[in-house]
Design a protein around this motif. Structure first.
Motif, PDB file in Angstrom:
ATOM      1  N   LEU A  73      59.080  35.437  22.673  1.00 68.02           N
ATOM      2  CA  LEU A  73      58.757  36.525  23.307  1.00 68.02           C
ATOM      3  C   LEU A  73      60.099  37.640  23.380  1.00 68.02           C
ATOM      4  CD1 LEU A  73      57.878  35.369  26.798  1.00 68.02           C
ATOM      5  CD2 LEU A  73      56.525  36.657  25.355  1.00 68.02           C
ATOM      6  N   ASP A  82      42.611  37.050  29.765  1.00 64.90           N
ATOM      7  CA  ASP A  82      42.338  37.160  31.074  1.00 64.90           C
ATOM      8  C   ASP A  82      41.206  37.567  31.411  1.00 64.90           C
ATOM      9  OD1 ASP A  82      45.617  38.881  32.101  1.00 64.90           O
ATOM     10  OD2 ASP A  82      44.960  37.097  32.321  1.00 64.90           O
ATOM     11  N   GLU A  95      38.814  29.566  34.882  1.00 66.83           N
ATOM     12  CA  GLU A  95      39.840  28.509  34.621  1.00 66.83           C
ATOM     13  C   GLU A  95      40.873  28.906  33.540  1.00 66.83           C
ATOM     14  OE1 GLU A  95      37.619  24.949  33.493  1.00 66.83           O
ATOM     15  OE2 GLU A  95      36.494  25.927  31.853  1.00 66.83           O
ATOM     16  N   SER A  96      41.646  27.882  33.418  1.00 66.86           N
ATOM     17  CA  SER A  96      42.794  28.164  32.466  1.00 66.86           C
ATOM     18  C   SER A  96      42.275  28.071  31.067  1.00 66.86           C
ATOM     19  CB  SER A  96      43.960  27.549  32.605  1.00 66.86           C
ATOM     20  OG  SER A  96      43.801  26.090  32.438  1.00 66.86           O
ATOM     21  N   ASN A 133      47.822  29.092  35.477  1.00 68.77           N
ATOM     22  CA  ASN A 133      47.066  29.484  34.327  1.00 68.77           C
ATOM     23  C   ASN A 133      45.626  29.688  34.612  1.00 68.77           C
ATOM     24  OD1 ASN A 133      49.240  29.976  32.310  1.00 68.77           O
ATOM     25  ND2 ASN A 133      49.044  27.208  32.078  1.00 68.77           N
ATOM     26  N   ASN A 134      45.012  29.370  35.919  1.00 70.22           N
ATOM     27  CA  ASN A 134      43.875  29.649  36.040  1.00 70.22           C
ATOM     28  C   ASN A 134      43.474  31.039  36.482  1.00 70.22           C
ATOM     29  OD1 ASN A 134      42.390  27.005  35.939  1.00 70.22           O
ATOM     30  ND2 ASN A 134      44.288  26.372  37.025  1.00 70.22           N
ATOM     31  N   PRO A 164      44.614  35.124  36.202  1.00 71.68           N
ATOM     32  CA  PRO A 164      45.233  36.138  35.397  1.00 71.68           C
ATOM     33  C   PRO A 164      46.681  36.374  35.626  1.00 71.68           C
ATOM     34  CG  PRO A 164      43.012  36.893  35.858  1.00 71.68           C
ATOM     35  CD  PRO A 164      43.349  35.657  36.805  1.00 71.68           C
ATOM     36  N   ILE A 165      47.545  36.215  34.710  1.00 66.29           N
ATOM     37  CA  ILE A 165      49.131  36.251  34.553  1.00 66.29           C
ATOM     38  C   ILE A 165      49.299  37.573  35.540  1.00 66.29           C
ATOM     39  CG2 ILE A 165      51.077  36.037  33.709  1.00 66.29           C
ATOM     40  CD1 ILE A 165      49.729  33.487  33.579  1.00 66.29           C
ATOM     41  N   TYR A 166      48.887  38.570  35.001  1.00 66.54           N
ATOM     42  CA  TYR A 166      49.229  39.987  35.479  1.00 66.54           C
ATOM     43  C   TYR A 166      49.087  40.018  37.058  1.00 66.54           C
ATOM     44  CZ  TYR A 166      44.575  42.041  35.904  1.00 66.54           C
ATOM     45  OH  TYR A 166      43.368  42.522  36.127  1.00 66.54           O
ATOM     46  N   ARG A 188      60.064  45.687  28.484  1.00 68.39           N
ATOM     47  CA  ARG A 188      60.674  44.410  27.862  1.00 68.39           C
ATOM     48  C   ARG A 188      61.558  43.555  28.596  1.00 68.39           C
ATOM     49  NH1 ARG A 188      60.614  44.458  21.852  1.00 68.39           N
ATOM     50  NH2 ARG A 188      61.847  42.605  22.152  1.00 68.39           N
ATOM     51  N   GLN A 244      61.017  39.523  29.842  1.00 65.94           N
ATOM     52  CA  GLN A 244      61.986  38.795  29.440  1.00 65.94           C
ATOM     53  C   GLN A 244      62.209  37.854  30.900  1.00 65.94           C
ATOM     54  OE1 GLN A 244      65.483  39.598  27.515  1.00 65.94           O
ATOM     55  NE2 GLN A 244      64.270  40.533  25.743  1.00 65.94           N
ATOM     56  N   HIS A 268      59.622  35.930  31.869  1.00 61.75           N
ATOM     57  CA  HIS A 268      59.270  35.036  30.639  1.00 61.75           C
ATOM     58  C   HIS A 268      57.718  35.120  30.398  1.00 61.75           C
ATOM     59  CE1 HIS A 268      62.986  32.854  30.899  1.00 61.75           C
ATOM     60  NE2 HIS A 268      62.709  32.772  32.404  1.00 61.75           N
ATOM     61  N   VAL A 269      57.227  36.346  30.272  1.00 62.95           N
ATOM     62  CA  VAL A 269      55.921  36.597  29.900  1.00 62.95           C
ATOM     63  C   VAL A 269      55.813  37.600  29.107  1.00 62.95           C
ATOM     64  CG1 VAL A 269      54.966  36.167  32.234  1.00 62.95           C
ATOM     65  CG2 VAL A 269      55.618  38.200  31.640  1.00 62.95           C
ATOM     66  N   ASN A 270      54.607  37.579  28.350  1.00 63.73           N
ATOM     67  CA  ASN A 270      54.154  38.622  27.292  1.00 63.73           C
ATOM     68  C   ASN A 270      54.426  40.062  27.764  1.00 63.73           C
ATOM     69  OD1 ASN A 270      52.672  40.477  25.599  1.00 63.73           O
ATOM     70  ND2 ASN A 270      51.464  38.766  25.072  1.00 63.73           N
ATOM     71  N   PRO A 271      54.927  40.957  27.103  1.00 66.22           N
ATOM     72  CA  PRO A 271      55.228  42.141  27.467  1.00 66.22           C
ATOM     73  C   PRO A 271      54.039  42.766  27.906  1.00 66.22           C
ATOM     74  CG  PRO A 271      56.690  41.730  25.664  1.00 66.22           C
ATOM     75  CD  PRO A 271      55.809  40.528  25.890  1.00 66.22           C
ATOM     76  N   ASN A 272      53.126  42.739  26.874  1.00 68.59           N
ATOM     77  CA  ASN A 272      51.621  43.287  27.255  1.00 68.59           C
ATOM     78  C   ASN A 272      50.957  43.153  28.795  1.00 68.59           C
ATOM     79  OD1 ASN A 272      51.421  44.550  24.684  1.00 68.59           O
ATOM     80  ND2 ASN A 272      50.525  42.697  24.037  1.00 68.59           N
ATOM     81  N   THR A 273      51.454  42.125  28.978  1.00 66.50           N
ATOM     82  CA  THR A 273      50.795  41.246  30.327  1.00 66.50           C
ATOM     83  C   THR A 273      51.626  42.151  31.438  1.00 66.50           C
ATOM     84  OG1 THR A 273      50.526  39.143  29.423  1.00 66.50           O
ATOM     85  CG2 THR A 273      50.519  39.215  31.825  1.00 66.50           C
ATOM     86  N   ARG A 331      50.607  45.490  31.793  1.00 66.46           N
ATOM     87  CA  ARG A 331      49.344  45.638  32.519  1.00 66.46           C
ATOM     88  C   ARG A 331      49.683  45.451  34.087  1.00 66.46           C
ATOM     89  NH1 ARG A 331      44.264  41.906  30.553  1.00 66.46           N
ATOM     90  NH2 ARG A 331      42.620  42.845  31.747  1.00 66.46           N
TER      91      ARG A 331
END
Lengths: 232, 245, 132
Positions: free
Chosen positions: A171, A212, A220-221, C8-9, C11-13, C39, C43, C46-51, C54
């Motif tokens: 990352l 997403d 679901e995931s 994970n079910n 959306p992370i954002y 950024r 960090q 611990h996620v994707n910067p794009n997420t 968003r």
């Protein structure tokens, strides 16, 4: 924006076995993309074509507008699933080798990362444990400022604590001009990192898109969706 | 890029040779030293002579191993994943292996010659001033037509190395899954026979055609042809039909 | 910052947004405070910067964050907005609790009583809980 990688009608046969059938994929810049599928689904074959390890195929593969060549190899940073460093080397020999061959390699960064991971550059490659070896290879690959990173199973065979470190390293290296293609079967650990995913089954793309969107559509995931889709 | 590849290749191979060279000269000096002290130990002398021959043989074996095994391992083994993802052309890869193999053959040859010279020196057959005479002789040899004989030998060695490289590459193509070594051996015998016959035929036809067409010259040209042939085909196979498993 | 466990079910954002709202509401991120870059935040989480981008964009849209072109992103100073959000969050949590208690079979009166007891540190001292 032009995608970094364009794959058009890529097919590969081994005798009667079709490893890949008419694959059409675009990998955009600045994204982390998951290449998911069971063993034998064709992930490795696609990776081999992109990295220049497989030359016989039909269809068109373009990396930044160019077919695989020594020049595209300088743009692609590849982390293979298996070991590929020579036995005679010490860690620092590998670092120096990468510096020799890759203009985009940042030696200071690599040494710093190794230090942080507690790896002594003077150690011989053959004395490294599997986990440490994976870390060394990852450090080498991610210390390059490449356009395309291809990571094949970066965390399998690594203990959970090291996994977090490896994922964070990946990352940290994210760059909006680069693309990271990550192939794994340990989806649950990694899926929160993905922007997009590509599901590969028996040599064909059966699902792809923004994670997403997929999560919302299927409720679901990605991990669960994967298990459903690939249930025997 | 070629320079960097050469650096890597030498780094990977030098340890084997250097230790053998050291052993060679060590045994040589120990034997000579023992001989000088006049200790009449027939048994010891035999042992030393045998170990000298053993080390010399070991050097020859290692050379062969280096030529074949290095090529096979670093291109078609696990290391292949590294070799073929480096941003270098297939030609430079083959050229690097060729140059390093040749250099080790050359160095080993020189090591043997040096041993022989030291022994002759010791035995009083020649003395230090003879070294100048020796250099004169070399100079004369070079100026005479034996130069093309030397070139012929060099070309023959290079041709032999490239022939092996071609075989290794061919037997690693995708359609050959099993019996790689037997196929390789059969191909070796086959192609070797054909090439030898061709050469004999060519020499026969051309030998008396003109005065500058000495045996050495003809052989030299023939070797050069096959050098180019084997090199080109090997690189072509790597470029178009490579598969690293 | 402790590592967040993401579901994970969902959306992370969306989950990031919830987490940041908590930070704002609890004043861990003070009004008007400058927040880290995308950024750095990515960090930390611990996620994707794009997420992360968003999530931040969405929070900007909701008015909880604002961006100043050259200086970066800041937490809003609109305390009324923050209070509103705080109250909404509280209501959410209370609603959730009420639903769970009803699921367990408690009546509204019971719920109020138990709640009061708990708040006043009662049931722990008495060592009883829901024994009726």
């Amino acid at each position: 924006m032009e995608p970094l990688v364009k794959i058009d009608h890529l097919s590969k046969q081994y005798g009667k076995f079709a490893a890949l059938s008419d694959i059409n994929i675009e990998l955009p810049k600045g994204k982390i993309i998951g290449l998911l599928g069971p063993n034998g689904s064709g992930k490795t074959t696609i990776i081999k074509v992109l990295t220049g390890l497989l030359k016989e195929y039909t269809g068109e593969v373009l990396i930044d507008g160019e077919a695989p060549s020594p020049h595209t190899k300088s743009m692609v940073s590849y982390l293979p699933e298996r070991t590929y460093l020579s036995d005679w080397m010490q860690v620092k020999d590998a670092v120096n080798m990468f510096q020799d061959f890759y203009q985009d390699f940042d030696k200071e960064k690599a040494l710093e990362l190794l230090r942080r991971m507690g790896i002594d550059p003077k150690q011989k490659i053959k004395t490294l444990s599997k986990g440490m070896y994976e870390k060394v290879q990852l450090v080498l690959v991610m210390s390059r400022k490449a356009k395309l990173y291809i990571l094949d199973e970066p965390i399998s065979g690594v203990d959970p604590a090291a996994r977090d470190l490896i994922l964070d390293t990946i990352l940290d290296n994210y760059d909006k001009d680069s693309t990271i293609l990550l192939s794994t079967h340990l989806i649950a650990d990694v899926e929160r990192m993905f922007d997009n995913v590509i599901f590969l089954k028996e040599g064909k793309v059966i699902l792809e898109g923004d994670v997403d969107t997929i999560r919302q559509e299927h409720g679901e995931s990605i991990d669960q969706l994967f298990r459903e889709v690939f249930r025997c | 890029m070629l320079g960097k590849l050469l650096k890597q290749e030498f780094k990977a191979t030098y340890k084997n040779f250097v230790s053998l060279y050291i052993a060679l000269f060590l045994i040589l000096f120990v034997s000579l030293g023992l001989n000088k002290t006049g200790i009449d130990a027939e048994f010891l002398n035999v042992i030393l002579m045998l170990s000298f021959v053993a080390v010399a043989a070991a050097i020859c074996v290692v050379i062969l191993i280096v030529i074949i095994s290095r090529f096979d391992k670093s291109l078609y083994g696990q290391e292949g994943y590294l070799t073929f993802t480096l941003p270098v052309t297939e030609s430079s890869i083959v050229l690097t292996k060729l140059i390093t193999s040749f250099v080790w053959i050359l160095l080993s040859g020189m090591a043997f010659l040096l041993c022989a010279y030291i022994v002759l020196l010791y035995l009083g057959e020649i003395n230090w001033s003879d070294f100048n005479e020796f250099m004169q002789m070399i100079r004369q040899m070079i100026q005479s037509s034996t130069i093309s004989q030397i070139l012929m030998v060099i070309a023959a060695i290079i041709e032999g190395i490239l022939f092996l490289y071609f075989l290794i590459t061919f037997t690693n193509l995708s359609f050959i899954n099993r019996f790689r070594i037997p196929i390789g051996i059969v191909l070796y015998a086959l192609i070797n026979t054909v090439v030898t016959r061709l050469k004999i035929f060519a020499v026969d036809k051309l030998a008396n055609a003109a005065s500058y067409l000495t045996f050495a010259n003809i052989e030299l040209v023939l070797s050069l042809i096959f050098i180019v042939l084997f090199f080109t085909v090997t690189v072509y196979l790597m470029k178009k039909h490579l598969i690293v498993r | 910052m402790d590592k967040i466990v993401f579901d994970n079910n969902i959306p992370i954002y969306v989950q990031i947004i919830q987490e940041i709202k908590k930070m704002i509401v609890s004043q861990k991120w003070s009004p008007g405070e400058k927040i880290d870059s995308v950024r750095d935040l990515a960090q930390k989480f611990h996620v994707n910067p794009n997420t992360m981008q968003r999530a931040l964009a969405e929070l900007e849209r909701e008015g909880l964050l604002y961006a100043e072109r050259t200086s970066g992103r800041f937490v809003t100073e609109d305390s009324a907005l923050i209070d509103r959000m705080k109250r909404n969050k509280a209501k959410e949590e209370i609603k959730k609790m009420i639903v769970s208690m009803i699921d367990l079979g408690y009546s509204k009166e019971d719920i109020v009583r138990l709640f009061t007891e708990e708040i006043e540190g009662g049931s722990e001292k008495n060592g009883t809980i829901g024994e009726d």
